[in-house]
Design a protein around this motif. Structure first.
Motif, mmCIF file in Angstrom:
data_model
loop_
_atom_site.group_PDB
_atom_site.id
_atom_site.type_symbol
_atom_site.label_atom_id
_atom_site.label_comp_id
_atom_site.label_asym_id
_atom_site.label_seq_id
_atom_site.Cartn_x
_atom_site.Cartn_y
_atom_site.Cartn_z
ATOM 1 N N ILE A 186 2.028 -3.685 -7.687
ATOM 2 C CA ILE A 186 1.818 -3.086 -6.367
ATOM 3 C C ILE A 186 3.053 -2.327 -5.916
ATOM 4 O O ILE A 186 2.953 -1.193 -5.452
ATOM 5 N N GLU A 187 4.220 -2.936 -6.055
ATOM 6 C CA GLU A 187 5.464 -2.314 -5.597
ATOM 7 C C GLU A 187 6.476 -2.276 -6.736
ATOM 8 O O GLU A 187 7.112 -3.284 -7.049
ATOM 9 N N GLU A 341 -4.980 -4.822 -1.178
ATOM 10 C CA GLU A 341 -5.011 -3.559 -1.921
ATOM 11 C C GLU A 341 -6.432 -3.222 -2.377
ATOM 12 O O GLU A 341 -6.886 -2.075 -2.273
ATOM 13 N N MET A 358 -3.805 3.808 -5.556
ATOM 14 C CA MET A 358 -3.387 2.966 -4.433
ATOM 15 C C MET A 358 -2.662 3.758 -3.347
ATOM 16 O O MET A 358 -2.962 3.627 -2.154
ATOM 17 N N ARG A 359 -1.691 4.576 -3.727
ATOM 18 C CA ARG A 359 -0.890 5.277 -2.721
ATOM 19 C C ARG A 359 -1.694 6.371 -2.030
ATOM 20 O O ARG A 359 -1.559 6.581 -0.819
ATOM 21 N N ALA A 362 -3.893 4.559 0.427
ATOM 22 C CA ALA A 362 -3.160 4.121 1.617
ATOM 23 C C ALA A 362 -2.969 5.281 2.593
ATOM 24 O O ALA A 362 -3.093 5.118 3.810
ATOM 25 N N ASP A 381 0.974 1.530 0.915
ATOM 26 C CA ASP A 381 0.079 0.538 0.328
ATOM 27 C C ASP A 381 -0.792 -0.037 1.430
ATOM 28 O O ASP A 381 -0.702 0.360 2.593
ATOM 29 N N SER A 386 5.368 -2.767 0.431
ATOM 30 C CA SER A 386 6.335 -1.670 0.422
ATOM 31 C C SER A 386 7.083 -1.599 1.746
ATOM 32 O O SER A 386 6.476 -1.672 2.817
#
Length: 510
Positions: A186-187, A341, A358-359, A362, A381, A386
């Motif tokens: 994720i990050e 997510e 994902m980004r 978001a 996210d 983040s």
């Protein structure tokens, strides 16, 4: 750190600056109120504060912040839900990382787009007929994105196949995880071993974590990697651990050909222990576990292989998740990053008509929130992991005060107990707090609703952030950087002090 403090093996365990203010005379006695008479002079909060923000009492608010001893930036906003009136504000217009308070935004978005009754579906397909227990074709484990699927539920699919008489597959065993775009973590940039920073995709299992356990045996150690859930502990083959003689790093990860290859420093292990580690090939992980469960049920399968496009076939088994309302409530209670997510990305896929990474998803969610509420925010996210996410306290309460948001979000938020100086719950406290917490190293946030026993409802956002310490902690290679625990404890104490103050003043004016 948005960490899922998960210790048990049930589903619940797997889910597991500058100050600006409006000053007035100090309050005293029964005249205490959140609406004191203003002294003359301009506020340093600037024109960013809404025109309906009234002057605030100095007693408690600014003094409590000063007494908390928190470095960096500390701010809050408290407003009346019924009128939207901002009653008290300190640095409310400064956008800060919301940490896991981001999940409240995601819950609102997903509930609105997908609906509370939405359920994720995991299927097993057959591309040919079953004759005398043999599938003449490929067997396909097809994920529908379910972020909360656990081993016991995967076993239910195997049971359905066994009940249908399946014993063997002549073709391939395929796994499909492209219902959503995949992410290896994720990050990026966080420590390899952090279980709350897993991969994500369209086929997820056990929150995309594997259970690593070790015990000293003479001069050596016995180690195991399994996919345990409430009743089962199948061994995992695609995640491997090797103990090595080194001091640092404690854990190191290397990506193999569809395998997660780990090493751990021998000197850091002690006599025994365990922890969840992230997996980076979630679909293959689920396939590995499914194959083991099938073997235990008398079904012989070849090694799982990834497939990019979902083959056409007959549905042989199906599992449906709990409805989104329950899933979102659990996500807010246990702060599960993967759930946030996935439900955010699935909502974007429906809204945009096509899945987004994902980004991008978001950013789409942020734009949707801006269009619906007028709030201005930046999102990288859907979980808050983040520290590039940004939202101001004033915008957060603007969202909380929206009628539709109240109807959808308020019932999902967890109750925050009010405690005394010894961390004991205060009996018969005259207000109820329902909110979402957020924690990263040197970031501590809380936002939600405070309802007094006189019937008054307030919304609030409290953000504490030390950017210098946060930046230094990212390069420390320490899961618990020096000073992070102290910062978090002070921030939570300040949250309690502010909420208890607001509760009492809110009752008087309610």
């Amino acid at each position: 750190m948005s960490q899922d403090n998960l210790t048990r093996l049930s589903r619940r365990s797997l889910l597991a600056g500058g100050t600006a203010f409006f000053a007035s005379a100090a309050l005293a006695g029964p005249q205490q109120t959140l609406r004191p008479v203003a002294r003359g002079g301009a506020s340093s909060e600037s024109a960013a504060v809404p025109a309906n923000a009234r002057p605030v009492a100095r007693q408690g608010a600014v003094d409590l912040i000063a007494a908390a001893g928190l470095a960096g930036q500390v701010g809050f906003v408290i407003s009346d839900v019924a009128t939207g009136e901002v009653l008290e504000v300190v640095d409310g217009s400064l956008a800060r990382p919301p940490a896991s308070v981001t999940k409240a935004l995601t819950a609102v978005y997903a509930m609105e787009i997908l609906g509370g009754d939405y359920q994720f579906q995991t299927q097993v397909l057959g591309t040919g007929p079953i004759v005398d227990g043999v599938l003449d074709g490929d067997l396909v484990l097809a994920g529908g994105g379910d972020p909360n699927l656990v081993t016991d539920e995967l076993a239910q699919l195997v049971t359905q196949l066994a009940d249908a008489g399946l014993k063997q597959v002549n073709g391939r065993f395929l796994v499909w995880g492209n219902a959503l775009p995949g992410e290896k973590e994720i990050e990026p940039g966080q420590l390899d071993q952090l279980g709350y920073n897993p991969s994500l995709g369209g086929l997820n299992l056990n929150f995309n974590r594997v259970f690593f356990e070790w015990a000293q045996s003479g001069a050596d150690y016995t180690v195991s990697m399994d996919a345990r859930s409430e009743t089962l502990r199948p061994v995992v083959k695609m995640a491997r651990m090797q103990i090595v003689d080194r001091k640092l790093p404690v854990y190191a990860y290397a990506e193999g050909a569809g395998t997660d290859d780990w090493t751990v420093a021998k000197g850091a292990l002690g006599k025994s222990g365990s922890r969840w580690l992230p997996v980076r090939f979630p679909a293959l992980y689920a396939g590995d576990v499914f194959r083991t469960l099938a073997q235990d049920a008398g079904i012989t399968l070849p090694v799982a292989a990834l497939v990019n496009d979902l083959p056409a076939g007959t549905q042989l088994a199906r599992f449906e998740s709990v409805p989104l309302t329950q899933m979102a409530r659990d996500m807010l209670l246990y702060s599960t990053n993967l759930t946030a997510e996935v439900i955010g990305m699935m909502a974007t896929a429906k809204q945009a008509g096509v899945p987004q990474d994902m980004r991008s998803s978001a950013a789409t969610m942020a734009q949707w929130l801006t269009e619906r509420t007028g709030m201005v925010l930046q999102l990288s996210d859907h979980s808050g992991l983040s520290d590039q996410n940004r939202v101001s306290g004033l915008d957060m309460v603007k969202l909380l005060n929206a009628a539709q948001v109240q109807a959808e979000l308020r019932p999902l938020l967890k109750t925050i107990a009010m405690v005394d100086e010894n961390r004991r719950a205060i009996k018969d406290f005259p207000a109820r707090v329902r909110a979402k917490t957020g924690t990263l190293n040197f970031v501590s946030t809380l936002a939600g609703y405070l309802d007094t026993d006189t019937g008054r409802s307030l919304s609030f956002a409290i953000f504490a952030y030390d950017p210098a310490a946060r930046e230094e902690s990212l390069s420390s290679q320490d899961e618990q950087p020096r000073g992070a625990s102290g910062f978090n404890s002070k921030a939570k104490k300040l949250q309690q002090d502010l909420l208890q103050r607001w509760a009492m003043l809110g009752r008087i004016t309610g």
